[in-house]
Design a protein around this motif. Sequence first.
Motif, mmCIF file in Angstrom:
data_model
loop_
_atom_site.group_PDB
_atom_site.id
_atom_site.type_symbol
_atom_site.label_atom_id
_atom_site.label_comp_id
_atom_site.label_asym_id
_atom_site.label_seq_id
_atom_site.Cartn_x
_atom_site.Cartn_y
_atom_site.Cartn_z
ATOM 1 N N ARG A 1 0.875 -1.190 0.000
ATOM 2 C CA ARG A 1 0.000 0.000 0.000
ATOM 3 C C ARG A 1 0.904 1.230 0.000
ATOM 4 O O ARG A 1 1.964 1.225 0.647
ATOM 5 C CB ARG A 1 -0.909 -0.013 1.217
ATOM 6 C CG ARG A 1 -1.956 -1.130 1.167
ATOM 7 C CD ARG A 1 -2.858 -1.089 2.370
ATOM 8 N NE ARG A 1 -3.795 -2.205 2.380
ATOM 9 C CZ ARG A 1 -5.007 -2.186 1.829
ATOM 10 N NH1 ARG A 1 -5.435 -1.092 1.228
ATOM 11 N NH2 ARG A 1 -5.792 -3.236 1.908
ATOM 12 N N GLU B 1 -5.332 0.504 6.426
ATOM 13 C CA GLU B 1 -5.777 -0.872 6.195
ATOM 14 C C GLU B 1 -4.571 -1.784 6.441
ATOM 15 O O GLU B 1 -3.436 -1.437 6.099
ATOM 16 C CB GLU B 1 -6.242 -1.026 4.748
ATOM 17 C CG GLU B 1 -7.513 -0.286 4.415
ATOM 18 C CD GLU B 1 -8.764 -1.072 4.769
ATOM 19 O OE1 GLU B 1 -8.646 -2.238 5.198
ATOM 20 O OE2 GLU B 1 -9.852 -0.499 4.639
ATOM 21 N N SER C 1 -8.044 -4.067 -4.713
ATOM 22 C CA SER C 1 -8.762 -3.324 -3.670
ATOM 23 C C SER C 1 -10.078 -4.032 -3.315
ATOM 24 O O SER C 1 -10.920 -4.283 -4.184
ATOM 25 C CB SER C 1 -9.072 -1.913 -4.177
ATOM 26 O OG SER C 1 -10.119 -1.353 -3.402
ATOM 27 N N GLY C 2 -10.249 -4.329 -2.032
ATOM 28 C CA GLY C 2 -11.477 -4.989 -1.566
ATOM 29 C C GLY C 2 -12.691 -4.084 -1.698
ATOM 30 O O GLY C 2 -13.784 -4.546 -2.023
ATOM 31 N N HIS C 3 -12.499 -2.781 -1.457
ATOM 32 C CA HIS C 3 -13.633 -1.854 -1.571
ATOM 33 C C HIS C 3 -14.099 -1.737 -3.024
ATOM 34 O O HIS C 3 -15.299 -1.783 -3.302
ATOM 35 C CB HIS C 3 -13.256 -0.470 -1.038
ATOM 36 C CG HIS C 3 -13.269 -0.391 0.455
ATOM 37 N ND1 HIS C 3 -12.238 -0.856 1.246
ATOM 38 C CD2 HIS C 3 -14.206 0.086 1.311
ATOM 39 C CE1 HIS C 3 -12.539 -0.667 2.513
ATOM 40 N NE2 HIS C 3 -13.723 -0.099 2.588
ATOM 41 N N ARG D 1 -10.050 5.812 -2.678
ATOM 42 C CA ARG D 1 -9.062 4.877 -2.113
ATOM 43 C C ARG D 1 -7.634 5.324 -2.433
ATOM 44 O O ARG D 1 -6.734 5.172 -1.630
ATOM 45 C CB ARG D 1 -9.278 3.447 -2.664
ATOM 46 C CG ARG D 1 -10.627 2.829 -2.404
ATOM 47 C CD ARG D 1 -11.017 2.777 -0.970
ATOM 48 N NE ARG D 1 -10.285 1.800 -0.177
ATOM 49 C CZ ARG D 1 -10.277 1.810 1.165
ATOM 50 N NH1 ARG D 1 -10.929 2.745 1.836
ATOM 51 N NH2 ARG D 1 -9.605 0.893 1.829
ATOM 52 N N HIS E 1 -4.233 2.832 -1.636
ATOM 53 C CA HIS E 1 -4.077 2.021 -2.850
ATOM 54 C C HIS E 1 -3.332 2.769 -3.937
ATOM 55 O O HIS E 1 -3.437 3.996 -4.043
ATOM 56 C CB HIS E 1 -5.453 1.640 -3.427
ATOM 57 C CG HIS E 1 -6.109 0.523 -2.697
ATOM 58 N ND1 HIS E 1 -5.591 -0.746 -2.650
ATOM 59 C CD2 HIS E 1 -7.249 0.480 -1.989
ATOM 60 C CE1 HIS E 1 -6.379 -1.511 -1.932
ATOM 61 N NE2 HIS E 1 -7.396 -0.796 -1.506
ATOM 62 N N ASP F 1 -10.206 -4.985 12.449
ATOM 63 C CA ASP F 1 -11.207 -5.545 11.518
ATOM 64 C C ASP F 1 -10.692 -5.676 10.095
ATOM 65 O O ASP F 1 -11.303 -6.339 9.268
ATOM 66 C CB ASP F 1 -12.421 -4.615 11.417
ATOM 67 C CG ASP F 1 -13.309 -4.727 12.620
ATOM 68 O OD1 ASP F 1 -12.932 -5.467 13.524
ATOM 69 O OD2 ASP F 1 -14.361 -4.070 12.635
ATOM 70 N N THR F 2 -9.585 -4.972 9.805
ATOM 71 C CA THR F 2 -9.113 -4.995 8.418
ATOM 72 C C THR F 2 -8.054 -6.068 8.179
ATOM 73 O O THR F 2 -7.545 -6.175 7.068
ATOM 74 C CB THR F 2 -8.519 -3.622 8.020
ATOM 75 O OG1 THR F 2 -7.325 -3.408 8.776
ATOM 76 C CG2 THR F 2 -9.484 -2.486 8.261
ATOM 77 N N ARG G 1 -15.516 -12.458 7.894
ATOM 78 C CA ARG G 1 -16.644 -11.644 7.427
ATOM 79 C C ARG G 1 -17.173 -12.168 6.091
ATOM 80 O O ARG G 1 -18.381 -12.280 5.880
ATOM 81 C CB ARG G 1 -16.204 -10.182 7.300
ATOM 82 C CG ARG G 1 -17.364 -9.232 7.206
ATOM 83 C CD ARG G 1 -17.005 -7.770 7.412
ATOM 84 N NE ARG G 1 -15.711 -7.381 6.943
ATOM 85 C CZ ARG G 1 -14.670 -7.106 7.745
ATOM 86 N NH1 ARG G 1 -14.804 -7.194 9.041
ATOM 87 N NH2 ARG G 1 -13.515 -6.736 7.252
HETATM 88 O O1 LIG Z 1 -8.460 -3.370 -0.166
HETATM 89 P P1 LIG Z 1 -9.246 -2.256 0.448
HETATM 90 O O2 LIG Z 1 -10.024 -1.457 -0.575
HETATM 91 O O3 LIG Z 1 -8.435 -1.387 1.354
HETATM 92 O O4 LIG Z 1 -10.344 -2.930 1.316
HETATM 93 C C1 LIG Z 1 -10.006 -3.736 2.409
HETATM 94 C C2 LIG Z 1 -11.253 -4.344 2.960
HETATM 95 O O5 LIG Z 1 -11.720 -5.260 1.993
HETATM 96 C C3 LIG Z 1 -12.888 -5.944 2.354
HETATM 97 O O6 LIG Z 1 -13.235 -6.803 1.313
HETATM 98 C C4 LIG Z 1 -12.610 -6.750 3.593
HETATM 99 O O7 LIG Z 1 -13.804 -7.410 3.970
HETATM 100 C C5 LIG Z 1 -12.159 -5.829 4.704
HETATM 101 O O8 LIG Z 1 -11.792 -6.605 5.826
HETATM 102 C C6 LIG Z 1 -10.975 -5.015 4.279
HETATM 103 O O9 LIG Z 1 -10.725 -4.037 5.271
#
Ligand SMILES: O=P(O)(O)OC[C@H]1O[C@@H](O)[C@H](O)[C@@H](O)[C@@H]1O
Length: 233
Positions: free
Chosen positions: A15, A42, A49-51, A104, A110, A188-189, A197
């Motif tokens: 990152r 994160e 990217s998870g988001h 992001r 990212h 949580d991340t 999750r």
């Molecule tokens: O990769 P990114 O965009 O920072 O997102 C991370 C998030 O992606 C999500 O898919 C996960 O469920 C989270 O736990 C995590 O924090």
Amino acid sequence: MPKNGGTERILFGHRPYWWVQETMIYPNQSSPCLEQFPITCETGPGSPSGHAMGSSCVWYVMVTAALSYTVRWKDKSAVTLHRLTWSFLWSMFWIIQISVCISRVFIATHFPHQVVLGVFAGILVAEAFEHTPAIQTASLRMYIKTNLFLFIFALGFYLSLKLLDIDLLWSVPKAKKWCANPDWINIDTTPFAGLVRNLGALFGLGLGINSEMFITSCKAADLKPLFSIIVTP
Ligand SMILES: O=P(O)(O)OC[C@H]1O[C@@H](O)[C@H](O)[C@@H](O)[C@@H]1O
């Protein structure tokens, strides 16, 4: 090979907020200063990217399902309406994805290629779900078995690599080291929290698909199953 050289390829992607502090490409400590925000830190790897992936996946399912519903309208004025709806929904889709991606990158969590990869990976996942009828018809028992398998596989994979001195959680210490404020580190991340999750979401999908409410609402409205899951309260 550096200790984490392999793991960064398995769960990969630096990152920007930590990479910029560790890279050697800037001579004489001239690395740029990246501003951090409370949601920057994160702890998982950055690619994809998870988001971006979650957002494109959910919106892709909703847009394609809504369009497949309007395509059934037959008369001429309905064709124009369908075209307008098509343009509107896809414009909205891309505006949302671009906003997610820019935000992001802006918060230094990212690199641009990671969010672009996330958007396309999300679309691929949505397509795979839509074209795998078994996902939409599987019993709750099958969902529970799949959940257990995925959990045991992930844990086994993690522990096996640990025995080989490969740490899949390589990114967590980097996040802790370079985050500007320790309060911004959100446990949580971490990859394992994300795994739990996501397994919860999969279990929820199984519960939803097998619920009486879903079956009746899907039949009554003649909707695509995945779309119905999203719109059923
Ligand atoms: O990769 P990114 O965009 O920072 O997102 C991370 C998030 O992606 C999500 O898919 C996960 O469920 C989270 O736990 C995590 O924090």
